[in-house]
Structures are given as C-alpha cells and as structure tokens.
Design an enzyme around this catalytic site. Structure first.
Site, PDB file in Angstrom:
ATOM      1  N   ASP A  57       0.852  -1.191   0.000  1.00 56.23           N
ATOM      2  CA  ASP A  57       0.000   0.000   0.000  1.00 56.23           C
ATOM      3  C   ASP A  57       0.887   1.238   0.000  1.00 56.23           C
ATOM      4  OD1 ASP A  57      -2.051  -1.790   0.258  1.00 56.23           O
ATOM      5  OD2 ASP A  57      -2.720  -1.096   2.228  1.00 56.23           O
ATOM      6  N   HIS A 208       3.734  -2.159   3.346  1.00 53.00           N
ATOM      7  CA  HIS A 208       3.552  -0.767   2.939  1.00 53.00           C
ATOM      8  C   HIS A 208       4.830  -0.280   2.273  1.00 53.00           C
ATOM      9  CE1 HIS A 208       0.407  -1.246   5.983  1.00 53.00           C
ATOM     10  NE2 HIS A 208      -0.209  -0.242   5.397  1.00 53.00           N
TER      11      HIS A 208
END
Length: 262
Positions: A57, A208
């Site tokens: 992400d 992430h």
C-alpha cells in the site's frame, strides 16, 4: 365449535413494526450485513500451487517506494501496488516504472478516508475518481481495490462490485507501519503472531511502501528469499486470483473466470 377471536394489535405494536420496516428500507445495506453477513472482501484464496500474493500500500512518502522497487527487480518478483491516486499523480514516473517492471497497479482510493463512513454515491465517486487517475497514468485497467485502513461494509463492497471491482484485504500482516524493527517484520510474515500463522500458499501478504514503514526495505529481501527457498512463488493478486479454485471467506464470492492483469 371453537371460535377464535383475533385481538386487534395495539397502536404501540403497530408503531414498532412501522419503525422496523422504515429502518430496513432506509438502511437495507447495513441490515443485510446484520442478518446475512454475505458481503465480504477477499482475504486469501485456495490454490493447488505454491503461490502467494505480495502487496504494498502507498498513500504518501518520497523515500521508500523506489528502494522497494529495486529489491523486487533484483529478486525477480512482481507484486500488486495499491496506490492512492493523489500519490500516484504526484509520482507518475515511479508508477510508470512499476508497470514497466511487471507489477500490478490497484486502487487504494482517492482520499485516504474510511469508505464505510460514506454514502453509496460518495463511495462510487472515490473509486471512480481514483480509477481515472490510475488508468490515465498506467494505460492499464484497474479493477482491484483495497479500501483505506481496510475499512469496509456491505455498501462499500456492493458499490465496488457494481463498478467491476474486487475488494482485497490480506491474510498475513507484516505490521511494518508500526516500525517494530526489520526482524519483527520478517517474523510477522514468516511465522505470524500465532504459531503456524505465517505466510503459506494462497495467502495475501500486506506490506507498505509508504515512508511510514522504513523497516520494510531491510526486511523484504529476507522474506522473499525465505519464501522462495520453500518453493513458494510470490506474485500479484490478479495472477493469484487466476490460479484460485475459490476465495476465503466463501462470502467473498469469486467470479467465475478471473482474469490476469493486463
């Protein structure tokens, strides 16, 4: 002969039934959630291969994404990047590199807000506005979405489905955003927080590539090499879905013929 006498319902009961009917009609998506719980995102899949989905992400930051792309290229691994459209618009060259390196681009929405707090019209606007930006930059169709903060309800999933999207969560969380240190990130993925809960075929791993997760750069090569050494293949979610025999939970409703990313 028995005579049955039906009592006229009291005004209070009539009022209560009227209120219940109004609530069910006005909030039917949420009522569906309470009574059936049918609409779920995809957390993992069942496969007959040793494939694992690798995802990242990104919603903000300048430093972490490029080193991660370098690692993935060096290791010969492709992944899915769930991108917030404002970040993608600001970092178009990095997004184009992702595509050139064979990675899959997916949506992380427009504003980084919990979609389950919005009405259906607002949710649709968030999804379509992000889609326009991502598809314009990449020239690729975007049909996977991970809601910001993983926040969803029936309304989010129903709206995404109407727009041709699959909502993707994760079954293995690196917890890299907590900055626990590289060794902890590695352990979270390979072993999990509970015994036997580490990454296995069919899982979807969450990392992430935002600057909020600096430990990922050091942890990622170790994770990739360890999983490869066990015969696993790391790949984008779209490819994982194309190998799936079903998705979990069953309510995530795998479509009949999932396609690989274009």
């Amino acid at each position: 002969m028995r005579i049955i006498i039906f009592k006229r319902p009291s005004w209070r009961n009539v009022a209560l039934w009227g209120i219940l009917l109004f609530v069910m009609l006005a909030y039917r998506e949420n009522v569906t959630t309470v009574f059936s719980g049918k609409l779920k995102p995809i957390y993992s899949v069942n496969v007959n291969t040793k494939s694992i989905g690798l995802t990242f992400d990104i919603s903000w930051g300048e430093k972490t994404a490029e080193p991660i792309l370098d690692i993935l290229k060096q290791e010969g691994v492709q992944a899915t990047f769930f991108l917030s459209s404002p970040w993608a618009d600001k970092h178009q060259e990095l997004v184009k590199r992702m595509v050139a390196d064979g990675h899959e681009i997916a949506s992380h929405g427009n504003r980084h807000i919990d979609l389950n707090t919005l009405g259906a019209g607002e949710i649709e606007k968030e999804i379509t506005s992000a889609q326009q930006v991502l598809e314009q930059i990449t020239g690729k169709q975007v049909r996977l979405i991970r809601p910001p903060n993983g926040a969803y309800n029936n309304k989010v999933i129903a709206t995404a489905d109407k727009l041709g999207y699959r909502v993707i969560q994760w079954s293995v969380d690196s917890l890299d955003w907590k900055r626990p240190g590289p060794s902890a990130v590695v352990n979270n993925v390979l072993n999990g927080s509970k015994a036997g809960s580490g990454a296995k075929p069919g899982d979807i791993i969450l990392f992430h590539a935002s600057d909020s997760a600096p430990d990922t750069v050091q942890a990622l090569p170790i994770v990739i090499r360890s999983l490869k050494s066990k015969g696993n293949t790391l790949l984008p979610v779209g490819n994982l879905l194309s190998e799936a025999t079903s998705t979990w939970p069953p309510e995530s409703n795998l479509k009949e013929e999932p396609s690989k990313p274009q």
